[in-house]
Design an enzyme around this catalytic site. Structure first.
Site, mmCIF file in Angstrom:
data_model
loop_
_atom_site.group_PDB
_atom_site.id
_atom_site.type_symbol
_atom_site.label_atom_id
_atom_site.label_comp_id
_atom_site.label_asym_id
_atom_site.label_seq_id
_atom_site.Cartn_x
_atom_site.Cartn_y
_atom_site.Cartn_z
ATOM 1 N N GLY A 8 0.831 -1.196 0.000
ATOM 2 C CA GLY A 8 0.000 0.000 0.000
ATOM 3 C C GLY A 8 0.864 1.243 0.000
ATOM 4 O O GLY A 8 2.006 1.232 -0.476
ATOM 5 N N ARG B 10 1.038 -2.973 12.374
ATOM 6 C CA ARG B 10 0.328 -3.199 13.625
ATOM 7 C C ARG B 10 0.834 -4.487 14.263
ATOM 8 O O ARG B 10 1.197 -5.443 13.577
ATOM 9 C CB ARG B 10 -1.173 -3.316 13.376
ATOM 10 C CG ARG B 10 -1.866 -1.975 13.175
ATOM 11 C CD ARG B 10 -2.022 -1.283 14.523
ATOM 12 N NE ARG B 10 -2.978 -0.204 14.452
ATOM 13 C CZ ARG B 10 -2.656 1.082 14.591
ATOM 14 N NH1 ARG B 10 -1.393 1.433 14.792
ATOM 15 N NH2 ARG B 10 -3.587 2.005 14.544
ATOM 16 N N GLU C 266 0.982 -2.787 24.156
ATOM 17 C CA GLU C 266 1.891 -1.658 24.371
ATOM 18 C C GLU C 266 1.195 -0.550 25.179
ATOM 19 O O GLU C 266 -0.022 -0.405 25.088
ATOM 20 C CB GLU C 266 2.385 -1.107 23.025
ATOM 21 C CG GLU C 266 1.285 -0.583 22.126
ATOM 22 C CD GLU C 266 1.806 -0.165 20.755
ATOM 23 O OE1 GLU C 266 1.435 0.944 20.339
ATOM 24 O OE2 GLU C 266 2.549 -0.915 20.095
ATOM 25 N N HIS D 102 6.641 2.832 19.271
ATOM 26 C CA HIS D 102 5.511 3.160 18.395
ATOM 27 C C HIS D 102 5.547 4.641 18.011
ATOM 28 O O HIS D 102 4.617 5.399 18.277
ATOM 29 C CB HIS D 102 4.177 2.818 19.070
ATOM 30 C CG HIS D 102 3.041 2.713 18.082
ATOM 31 N ND1 HIS D 102 1.873 2.037 18.363
ATOM 32 C CD2 HIS D 102 2.881 3.211 16.826
ATOM 33 C CE1 HIS D 102 1.050 2.117 17.319
ATOM 34 N NE2 HIS D 102 1.640 2.830 16.389
#
Length: 319
Positions: A158, A238, A267, A285
């Protein structure tokens, strides 16, 4: 009372940067769920008036939360991922959903490449080697593996996957990808439908696909094993896309050579097994964590909310 009448009431699920909060409070009466000591009591008191939810990708909006907001019209996600939003509940109730694609794509791709280089060349350990005196006392740092000219696999071609590929080409890498179908824009890349076959071909496997029920643990024990003892797994998508227990087992036993991860289950309280490993690079993250991108994300959240409340077309609708 006048402020509540003139301004639509919105629920902020988790904190946003101060520059976004200031702008939101100019246009909306903002209720901060994350500051409530008792979330249920807070929602019982305020929920009937909430017309919009502003949330973050990892926080989302559950069916339980949506059910406590009877006047909810729109959920605006600060992030490209919306897997934590219960889309079925939103569709059932006619609630619109937006996210913030494109504005974070390049920064996420940058971090993926940076993690590959950092882990492959051992840059964290090499810095410690200098600072703790090992260079002077022990000599040269142990040799690591090159990046250029090797084989890369991209799972999910993507927006982000494509930008990762554009950067990988600068390293003269042999690139293959996997997706639900072949992509017309995948010039010069080899298409491999099966993720395990892609992993077997790859020295570096980038996970860049959107998360959904269909992709949960798509990077399975078999895929990890196929990547092998010399392979590196890099996840900038993810956590749910990877079987984390299988990943930890493989890292601990040497079935997988190494990993570089920006996302984790549960997390920020990641599995403590990660902390004992020296063959994994851990990041908090923050793939979109630049001032420029976070400001653009916040602007897009506000623009989507403004479009909704002015009955204009949403800029980046999901539902």
């Amino acid at each position: 009372m006048e402020d509540r009448i003139l301004k639509p009431e919105i629920l902020l699920v988790g904190p946003y940067p101060d520059w976004d909060l200031v702008e939101l409070e100019k246009s909306y009466h903002v209720h901060k769920l994350y500051e409530a000591s008792d979330a249920d009591a807070f929602l019982r008191k305020q929920g009937d008036n909430i017309r919009a939810v502003a949330t973050r990708g990892e926080l989302g909006a559950s069916a339980a939360l949506i059910g406590k907001l009877p006047k909810l019209e729109v959920v605006s996600v600060y992030g490209v991922g919306y897997d934590a939003v219960d889309l079925a509940a939103c569709r059932e109730k006619g609630i619109r959903v937006t996210n913030t694609p494109d504005v974070l794509t390049n920064d996420v791709a940058d971090l993926g490449i940076a993690m590959m280089l950092t882990q492959s060349r051992g840059m964290i350990g090499a810095e410690r080697w200098v600072k703790d005196g090992s260079w002077a006392a022990k000599g040269l740092y142990p040799l690591r593996r090159r990046v250029w000219g090797r084989k890369a696999g991209v799972l999910g071609l993507g927006r982000i996957g494509f930008e990762v590929v554009r950067r990988l080409r600068g390293f003269d890498m042999d690139i293959a990808y996997s997706d639900v179908t072949e992509k017309s824009y995948a010039d010069g890349m080899t298409y491999i439908a099966d993720p395990a076959a892609l992993a077997e071909r790859s020295d570096f496997l980038f996970v860049t696909l959107s998360a959904s029920a269909a992709t949960r643990h798509i990077v399975s024990r078999d895929v990890i094993k196929a990547l092998g003892a010399e392979g590196m797994l890099i996840n900038i998508s993810r956590a749910s896309n990877i079987d984390e227990d299988a990943l930890l087992d493989a890292l601990e036993t040497g079935v997988l050579g190494s990993a570089a991860l920006d996302v984790f289950e549960e997390e920020p309280k990641l599995n403590p097994r990660f902390l004992a490993l020296d063959n994994v690079l851990l990041q908090p993250h923050h793939a979109s964590g630049t001032v420029e991108t976070r400001k653009a994300m916040g602007q897009l959240v506000r623009d989507n909310l403004a479009a909704h409340f002015s009955n204009a077309p949403l800029l980046t609708p999901v539902v």
